[in-house]
Motif scaffolding. Structure first.
Motif, PDB file in Angstrom:
ATOM      1  N   ALA A   1       5.698  -4.586  -3.849  1.00  0.00           N
ATOM      2  CA  ALA A   1       5.838  -3.383  -4.660  1.00  0.00           C
ATOM      3  C   ALA A   1       6.279  -2.217  -3.786  1.00  0.00           C
ATOM      4  O   ALA A   1       5.791  -2.040  -2.660  1.00  0.00           O
ATOM      5  CB  ALA A   1       4.508  -3.061  -5.346  1.00  0.00           C
ATOM      6  N   GLN A   2       7.203  -1.407  -4.288  1.00  0.00           N
ATOM      7  CA  GLN A   2       7.758  -0.263  -3.566  1.00  0.00           C
ATOM      8  C   GLN A   2       8.455  -0.678  -2.266  1.00  0.00           C
ATOM      9  O   GLN A   2       8.625   0.138  -1.365  1.00  0.00           O
ATOM     10  CB  GLN A   2       6.649   0.765  -3.232  1.00  0.00           C
ATOM     11  CG  GLN A   2       5.833   1.226  -4.420  1.00  0.00           C
ATOM     12  CD  GLN A   2       6.682   1.978  -5.432  1.00  0.00           C
ATOM     13  OE1 GLN A   2       7.553   2.750  -5.067  1.00  0.00           O
ATOM     14  NE2 GLN A   2       6.419   1.722  -6.710  1.00  0.00           N
TER      15      GLN A   2
ATOM     16  N   CYS B   1       6.833   2.846   2.570  1.00  0.00           N
ATOM     17  CA  CYS B   1       6.459   2.735   1.154  1.00  0.00           C
ATOM     18  C   CYS B   1       5.797   1.390   0.846  1.00  0.00           C
ATOM     19  O   CYS B   1       4.847   1.317   0.063  1.00  0.00           O
ATOM     20  CB  CYS B   1       7.709   2.918   0.283  1.00  0.00           C
ATOM     21  SG  CYS B   1       8.382   4.595   0.307  1.00  0.00           S
ATOM     22  N   ALA B   2       6.304   0.331   1.442  1.00  0.00           N
ATOM     23  CA  ALA B   2       5.746  -0.996   1.185  1.00  0.00           C
ATOM     24  C   ALA B   2       4.383  -1.176   1.834  1.00  0.00           C
ATOM     25  O   ALA B   2       3.521  -1.892   1.306  1.00  0.00           O
ATOM     26  CB  ALA B   2       6.707  -2.070   1.681  1.00  0.00           C
ATOM     27  N   MET B   3       4.148  -0.541   2.983  1.00  0.00           N
ATOM     28  CA  MET B   3       2.913  -0.751   3.736  1.00  0.00           C
ATOM     29  C   MET B   3       1.752   0.114   3.254  1.00  0.00           C
ATOM     30  O   MET B   3       0.624  -0.059   3.719  1.00  0.00           O
ATOM     31  CB  MET B   3       3.164  -0.461   5.223  1.00  0.00           C
ATOM     32  CG  MET B   3       3.998  -1.507   5.934  1.00  0.00           C
ATOM     33  SD  MET B   3       3.197  -3.139   6.001  1.00  0.00           S
ATOM     34  CE  MET B   3       4.108  -4.015   4.726  1.00  0.00           C
ATOM     35  N   ARG B   4       1.997   1.031   2.328  1.00  0.00           N
ATOM     36  CA  ARG B   4       0.930   1.931   1.885  1.00  0.00           C
ATOM     37  C   ARG B   4      -0.255   1.173   1.293  1.00  0.00           C
ATOM     38  O   ARG B   4      -1.389   1.635   1.344  1.00  0.00           O
ATOM     39  CB  ARG B   4       1.485   2.923   0.855  1.00  0.00           C
ATOM     40  CG  ARG B   4       2.504   3.877   1.431  1.00  0.00           C
ATOM     41  CD  ARG B   4       3.167   4.690   0.322  1.00  0.00           C
ATOM     42  NE  ARG B   4       2.227   5.635  -0.265  1.00  0.00           N
ATOM     43  CZ  ARG B   4       2.031   6.870   0.181  1.00  0.00           C
ATOM     44  NH1 ARG B   4       2.713   7.295   1.241  1.00  0.00           N
ATOM     45  NH2 ARG B   4       1.179   7.672  -0.392  1.00  0.00           N
ATOM     46  N   GLU B   5      -0.009  -0.018   0.731  1.00  0.00           N
ATOM     47  CA  GLU B   5      -1.082  -0.792   0.093  1.00  0.00           C
ATOM     48  C   GLU B   5      -1.752  -1.780   1.040  1.00  0.00           C
ATOM     49  O   GLU B   5      -2.654  -2.508   0.638  1.00  0.00           O
ATOM     50  CB  GLU B   5      -0.513  -1.561  -1.102  1.00  0.00           C
ATOM     51  CG  GLU B   5       0.163  -0.688  -2.149  1.00  0.00           C
ATOM     52  CD  GLU B   5      -0.819   0.284  -2.792  1.00  0.00           C
ATOM     53  OE1 GLU B   5      -1.997  -0.098  -2.944  1.00  0.00           O
ATOM     54  OE2 GLU B   5      -0.416   1.408  -3.133  1.00  0.00           O
ATOM     55  N   TYR B   6      -1.307  -1.825   2.305  1.00  0.00           N
ATOM     56  CA  TYR B   6      -1.803  -2.869   3.215  1.00  0.00           C
ATOM     57  C   TYR B   6      -2.304  -2.285   4.534  1.00  0.00           C
ATOM     58  O   TYR B   6      -2.227  -2.935   5.565  1.00  0.00           O
ATOM     59  CB  TYR B   6      -0.690  -3.891   3.484  1.00  0.00           C
ATOM     60  CG  TYR B   6      -0.113  -4.492   2.233  1.00  0.00           C
ATOM     61  CD1 TYR B   6      -0.750  -5.549   1.591  1.00  0.00           C
ATOM     62  CD2 TYR B   6       1.061  -3.999   1.685  1.00  0.00           C
ATOM     63  CE1 TYR B   6      -0.229  -6.095   0.430  1.00  0.00           C
ATOM     64  CE2 TYR B   6       1.597  -4.542   0.519  1.00  0.00           C
ATOM     65  CZ  TYR B   6       0.945  -5.583  -0.101  1.00  0.00           C
ATOM     66  OH  TYR B   6       1.460  -6.113  -1.251  1.00  0.00           O
TER      67      TYR B   6
END
Length: 621
Positions: free
Chosen positions: A52-53, A73-78
């Motif tokens: 996502a993103q 943007c992709a790493m914001r959730e991890y």
């Protein structure tokens, strides 16, 4: 973000590695009139899910500013887990990444704990980089990476490529929606096919681990225990701090190369010529004479090879080459009279030494190694050096330069015969063995028998090339260290380390896949429960809308339940055989919660059961 992008628009990054077209071409791609020249994306390297993103437009090649933004943007959730980041230019891009992120607008910046990110290069792209100092970026040697190859993004580019021409004429919103639909469908296909994928991977991992373990154990047993202990200690120290220690996976040449040999002989000859009273026997020195003999050998072998497959149109060219070679042989005979006078009677008496023949490539040169020891001139000291065969680069290059390989094989065999004639039998024969055709393969090439087996299984001869994780080493890279007086043989050390790394990667794969299977089941159960709970969340809506929401939620819950059942049915047996113990609770037949359909004003419960379109039972047979 656009203002920050404009700030970095003129920034140029100079490649300090080889083959990094993503860096070299970042500012040269034609982009006039385009809002985007392509996209960059972040995927799960292990299972190839689009994140996502994790997709963004590129305006002019893979500029760092674009890729940095997409990555953030992709790493914001991890951020709560450590990341192993794979990128084909990771060795360049990783340097200064955290510093570049600090220049982002405050609402985009992410807190990345120090040491939480490691960088690697995808396996296929790794061969395009310089090898020295790059082993920390190799997935083949990275602890915990198992058999991840990092090339999932390339698979998806190929899959999405047919959509590129369609999106060129779309508006921004339509283009993004179209691409997101395709990527969402790709992720769903991955979820549906996970059972088959993991079962296949686990079976292959178990077989490969057994094969590599047997090969590694056999190699270890053939080595001295002292060397094994030393090598293992060194590689463990490197694994603990790979960026600040010497790279143990780089071959250090133990013998002199041809250029080094010529240089040493030239220095020795220069010292001798500077002695008072020295008189040159000929305008061409002894070193020049030796080089001429070796060059003539190589020229003869090449001419003989070309003559076998020469066509009628090549006859005149072949004749010219033979004439030129004949003149060189005659010049060599003149030098033989000066430096090896004892060879003259042999040349005169032997029919094969005559130069007045058509096939000059068959003339016997009568080198020193070809002369009987009783006839050799003992007043000249000949320095014997180890022959170092040329290293082949990749399987593709071997096929492209097949003729060069054959000449190298011929050169090795001639050198071995010369060594045997000059020095006689000895311990050196343990290292320089008789070279069979099947032995001639590079470090990355597999045993021909194993290749043939895989070709038979795959029914496709074009896809049987072995990867690093499936190598079986030829004896030419296994020179025995049991009788070596010069210490550790570097090439053998490197190959032992690579064999050890292969075993470790396959062992990790055998442990990781069952855990991934357990997590898939846990995820399906979680999603099933989540969809059941959503069925009754929105009660204060129109009855007809409420009916549709409940129907959709229950349908989705049953789909996850069916996926969980199918996954368990397909994979339970292979996991049980791999683990050898009772499986955890995720593998048990436990149904999720049900929804009170009475309070949902729904009359036909059967309407909400999975209709089977998403799952085909015959796929799982």
């Amino acid at each position: 973000m656009r203002s920050y992008r404009r700030m970095g628009a003129k920034t140029r990054y100079i490649s300090t590695c080889t083959g990094l077209s993503a860096v070299d071409h970042a500012n040269t791609k034609f982009s006039k009139g385009y809002d985007a020249t392509g996209v960059g994306a972040v995927l799960c390297a292990r299972h190839e899910f689009w994140l996502a993103q994790g997709v963004g437009d590129l305006q002019k090649g893979e500029k760092y500013v674009n890729m940095d933004y997409i990555f953030v943007c992709a790493m914001r959730e991890y951020l709560v887990v450590n990341q192993l980041v794979s990128y084909d230019i990771a060795c360049q891009w990783a340097g200064g990444l955290l510093e570049r992120i600090t220049k982002f607008p405050s609402h985009i910046q992410i807190p990345i704990p120090e040491g939480s990110i490691s960088y690697v290069i995808p396996k296929l792209h790794y061969g395009s980089h310089i090898q020295e100092g790059h082993s920390p970026y190799s997935l083949n040697y990275r602890l915990g990476a198992a058999r991840t190859d990092g090339e999932g993004i390339e698979h998806h580019w190929w899959w999405i490529q047919p959509m590129a021409s369609s999106t060129k004429v779309m508006g921004p919103g339509g283009r993004q929606g179209c691409l997101e639909d395709q990527w969402g469908y790709s992720n769903w296909c991955k979820i549906v096919d996970m059972a088959l994928l993991f079962r296949k991977r686990l079976r292959a991992a178990r077989a490969a681990y057994a094969e590599q373990k047997a090969s590694f154990d056999a190699l270890t047993c053939s080595l001295s225990k002292e060397n094994v202990i030393k090598w293992e200690a060194e590689v463990k120290a490197w694994e603990a701090d790979p960026y600040n220690r010497d790279d143990p996976y780089i071959v250090v040449n133990q013998g002199l190369t041809e250029l080094e040999t010529v240089h040493d002989l030239a220095v020795e000859e220069q010292k001798l010529s500077s002695v008072t009273g020295f008189v040159a026997l000929h305008e061409i020195s002894l070193l020049g004479f030796m080089k001429m003999g070796l060059e003539l050998e190589t020229t003869q072998a090449r001419l003989k090879e070309d003559a076998k497959k020469a066509t009628a149109g090549k006859t005149s060219e072949l004749l010219e080459r033979r004439t030129a070679l004949c003149r060189k042989v005659q010049k060599f005979r003149e030098l033989q009279a000066v430096y090896i006078p004892q060879a003259l009677p042999i040349i005169v008496e032997t029919e094969a030494c005559r130069t007045d023949v058509e096939c000059v490539e068959d003339i016997r040169l009568t080198l020193l190694s070809e002369i009987n020891p009783a006839h050799r001139d003992t007043k000249y000291k000949i320095k014997n050096v180890r022959h170092q065969g040329p290293n082949t680069r990749t399987r593709t290059e071997i096929s492209k330069y097949e003729n060069r390989k054959l000449r190298a094989v011929s050169q090795y065999r001639r050198a071995r015969r010369a060594k045997l004639a000059l020095s006689g039998p000895g311990d050196w024969k343990q290292e320089f063995r008789v070279l069979r055709d099947d032995d001639v393969r590079g470090l990355e090439d597999d045993d021909p028998g194993a290749v043939a087996q895989r070709a038979k299984r795959r029914h496709d001869q074009s896809k049987v090339g072995p990867a690093e994780g499936r190598q079986q080493m030829s004896w030419i890279w296994r020179a025995s260290d049991s009788s070596s007086n010069s210490g550790i043989i570097d090439s053998l050390c490197v190959e032992w380390l690579k064999s050890r790394a292969r075993v470790m990667c396959w062992a990790e794969e055998c442990k990781l896949i069952p855990e991934e299977m357990r997590r898939v089941l846990a995820s399906h159960a979680y999603e099933e429960n989540a969809w059941f709970s959503r069925a009754t969340m929105r009660s204060l809506v129109d009855d007809r809308l409420h009916e549709g929401l409940v129907a959709y939620a229950i349908d989705q819950a049953y789909i996850r339940r069916a996926l969980r059942r199918k996954f368990r049915a397909v994979c339970a047996e292979v996991v049980q055989a791999s683990e050898g113990t009772l499986l955890g609770s995720e593998w048990q037949e436990v149904e999720g919660p049900e929804v009170d359909l009475e309070s949902s004003s729904l009359d036909d419960e059967a309407a909400y059961e999975l209709d089977g379109e998403d799952l085909e039972p015959e796929q799982y047979a």
